[in-house]
Design a protein around this motif. Sequence first.
Motif, PDB file in Angstrom:
ATOM      1  N   GLY A   1       0.820  -1.199   0.000  1.00  0.00           N
ATOM      2  CA  GLY A   1       0.000   0.000   0.000  1.00  0.00           C
ATOM      3  C   GLY A   1       0.854   1.247   0.000  1.00  0.00           C
ATOM      4  O   GLY A   1       1.618   1.480   0.937  1.00  0.00           O
ATOM      5  N   HIS A   2       0.716   2.081  -1.037  1.00  0.00           N
ATOM      6  CA  HIS A   2       1.566   3.259  -1.146  1.00  0.00           C
ATOM      7  C   HIS A   2       0.828   4.516  -0.695  1.00  0.00           C
ATOM      8  O   HIS A   2       0.793   4.834   0.489  1.00  0.00           O
ATOM      9  CB  HIS A   2       2.089   3.395  -2.578  1.00  0.00           C
ATOM     10  N   ILE A   3       0.163   5.229  -1.608  1.00  0.00           N
ATOM     11  CA  ILE A   3      -0.460   6.512  -1.284  1.00  0.00           C
ATOM     12  C   ILE A   3      -1.975   6.394  -1.127  1.00  0.00           C
ATOM     13  O   ILE A   3      -2.551   6.916  -0.187  1.00  0.00           O
ATOM     14  CB  ILE A   3      -0.137   7.562  -2.378  1.00  0.00           C
ATOM     15  N   GLN A   4      -2.631   5.720  -2.059  1.00  0.00           N
ATOM     16  CA  GLN A   4      -4.096   5.598  -2.014  1.00  0.00           C
ATOM     17  C   GLN A   4      -4.443   4.414  -1.116  1.00  0.00           C
ATOM     18  O   GLN A   4      -4.544   3.275  -1.556  1.00  0.00           O
ATOM     19  CB  GLN A   4      -4.644   5.411  -3.432  1.00  0.00           C
ATOM     20  N   GLN A   5      -4.644   4.717   0.155  1.00  0.00           N
ATOM     21  CA  GLN A   5      -4.700   3.658   1.161  1.00  0.00           C
ATOM     22  C   GLN A   5      -5.971   2.806   1.034  1.00  0.00           C
ATOM     23  O   GLN A   5      -7.079   3.323   0.991  1.00  0.00           O
ATOM     24  CB  GLN A   5      -4.593   4.259   2.561  1.00  0.00           C
ATOM     25  N   GLY A   6      -5.744   1.510   0.987  1.00  0.00           N
ATOM     26  CA  GLY A   6      -6.821   0.539   0.909  1.00  0.00           C
ATOM     27  C   GLY A   6      -7.034  -0.039  -0.475  1.00  0.00           C
ATOM     28  O   GLY A   6      -7.629  -1.115  -0.618  1.00  0.00           O
ATOM     29  N   LEU A   7      -6.566   0.650  -1.521  1.00  0.00           N
ATOM     30  CA  LEU A   7      -6.864   0.185  -2.872  1.00  0.00           C
ATOM     31  C   LEU A   7      -6.113  -1.091  -3.234  1.00  0.00           C
ATOM     32  O   LEU A   7      -6.469  -1.752  -4.217  1.00  0.00           O
ATOM     33  CB  LEU A   7      -6.562   1.286  -3.897  1.00  0.00           C
TER      34      LEU A   7
ATOM     35  N   VAL B   1      -8.030   9.075 -12.520  1.00  0.00           N
ATOM     36  CA  VAL B   1      -8.939   7.971 -12.826  1.00  0.00           C
ATOM     37  C   VAL B   1      -9.637   8.344 -14.122  1.00  0.00           C
ATOM     38  O   VAL B   1     -10.359   9.353 -14.175  1.00  0.00           O
ATOM     39  CB  VAL B   1      -9.964   7.744 -11.700  1.00  0.00           C
ATOM     40  N   THR B   2      -9.428   7.570 -15.164  1.00  0.00           N
ATOM     41  CA  THR B   2      -9.923   7.977 -16.474  1.00  0.00           C
ATOM     42  C   THR B   2     -10.561   6.820 -17.231  1.00  0.00           C
ATOM     43  O   THR B   2     -10.450   5.653 -16.844  1.00  0.00           O
ATOM     44  CB  THR B   2      -8.793   8.613 -17.301  1.00  0.00           C
TER      45      THR B   2
ATOM     46  N   LEU C   1      -9.894   9.010  -1.962  1.00  0.00           N
ATOM     47  CA  LEU C   1      -9.303   7.750  -2.430  1.00  0.00           C
ATOM     48  C   LEU C   1      -8.198   7.282  -1.503  1.00  0.00           C
ATOM     49  O   LEU C   1      -7.279   6.580  -1.910  1.00  0.00           O
ATOM     50  CB  LEU C   1      -8.762   7.891  -3.857  1.00  0.00           C
ATOM     51  N   GLY C   2      -8.283   7.695  -0.229  1.00  0.00           N
ATOM     52  CA  GLY C   2      -7.326   7.190   0.748  1.00  0.00           C
ATOM     53  C   GLY C   2      -6.078   8.014   0.900  1.00  0.00           C
ATOM     54  O   GLY C   2      -5.130   7.599   1.568  1.00  0.00           O
TER      55      GLY C   2
ATOM     56  N   THR D   1      -3.242   3.868  -8.389  1.00  0.00           N
ATOM     57  CA  THR D   1      -4.489   3.565  -7.689  1.00  0.00           C
ATOM     58  C   THR D   1      -4.638   2.040  -7.673  1.00  0.00           C
ATOM     59  O   THR D   1      -4.210   1.381  -6.750  1.00  0.00           O
ATOM     60  CB  THR D   1      -5.679   4.265  -8.361  1.00  0.00           C
ATOM     61  N   VAL D   2      -5.216   1.490  -8.747  1.00  0.00           N
ATOM     62  CA  VAL D   2      -5.300   0.039  -8.914  1.00  0.00           C
ATOM     63  C   VAL D   2      -4.343  -0.343 -10.028  1.00  0.00           C
ATOM     64  O   VAL D   2      -4.496   0.087 -11.167  1.00  0.00           O
ATOM     65  CB  VAL D   2      -6.742  -0.393  -9.248  1.00  0.00           C
TER      66      VAL D   2
END
Length: 454
Positions: free
Chosen positions: A16-22, A284-285, A363-364, A398-399
């Motif tokens: 897990g880096h920046i967007q926590q939980g993804l 997110v695109t 987004l965390g 993100t993902v």
Amino acid sequence: MTREIRFNAFDMNCVGHIQQGLWSHPRDRSMAYRSLAYWTDYAKRLEAGLFDGIFLADVVGIYDVLSGSPAPALRGAVQVPVNDPMMLVPAMASVTQHLAFGVTANLMYEQPFLFARRMATLDHLTGGRIGWNIVTGYLDSAARAIGLDGQMAHDDRYDLADEYMEVVYKLWEGSWEEGAVVANKAGQIYADPDKVHPVHHHGRQYRVDAYHLSEPSPQRTPVLYQAGSSPRGRQFAATHAECVFVNGQKKEGVREIVTDIRSRAEAIGRRADDIKVFLGATIVTGQTEKEAQEKFEDYKRYVSSEAALTHAAASMGIDFAKFDMDEPVETGKSQAITSNIKAMDRAAGPQWTKRKLLEQMVLGSRQPPLVASADQVVDWLKDWVEETGVDGFNLSRTVVPECFDDIVELVVPRLQERGLYKTEYREGPLREKLFGAPRLSERHVASSHRWGRG
């Protein structure tokens, strides 16, 4: 005319880096971070999209500020477990030709003599594709890990860093002259001893009497990245950095930071264009805005608020568990990332609460995502470059890998159609791709340490 936009992927050798939980999203592959195949595949995807590089973050402590415990970080994989980023570079370099590697290394806990050799080795092995993200750390847990009671005061860390940089410049730039390597098999002479010199540094923090052990690498000194936005951090960046990483906030705030750092650089004899600035961005695109929004709503289901607070607590030096949701947060005198606190003050006012902080972290993380069609993303990127003076973007995952696949397949072709993105890589080491020459310019402070000048 708008400058060519540059992309780095922003990631870390962890779950897990920046967007926590993804990381818990069904399509996310980041739990495979222990596999070389994961990273080599990653590198090939980025090079197919003509990314300038992958920017690898790192920490050498555990996030234990929230509730005074590492338990939330361990539960949520908040940058723990985390492995050494440098180990990834040779493997990724072996399957690519142009992708560069910006590696974070905390100079507080690395002896400069050994670190200089390690970076020179990576520069050799990558053919000149290595950069160093210079950090001074912000975790007391990291200081305790090496036997200290806690970290030094914020500005004192930068004072130590200035001396550290002087030592590594002497090693990289001044120990081996140009032409020292003869490589004469017939005469059995590899290096001319008269052109290899010892470095003598007797300073407040460091004492070195040694020859640099590595022959000159393609860049000698790696490309220098830095991410400090505090007044002391900006001065350090103006003196040393070639690439500066700034985090997202309002355009006027970013423009002020960019202008200030470049003005400080000009005041000491550098040029404004000696510094490239990369803005942190989360995108997110999709083909359409509706498709992007649906993806965003899907991602939000996997965000962890506890993990997000865990990361924010460590980076700001504030235990949010001590505050109710609507109680104003007392920031006090933090020794962590002071610019993060100021950014939150600007975003939510000086009396912000934990609820307001969580509202920022949809987004965390505190980096607000851009949710837009690919065409809208292109417009957004172009506007930020034109209106703030940034040169490119560090794109936070993100993902994975779909977040970068979307950029490569949807955004890059549209940027190319509008003349905003390269259609092929330039030849040469990273610094040559960025600035037109493989070695640091004569305007950089490191040049004063070259043999015959220092």
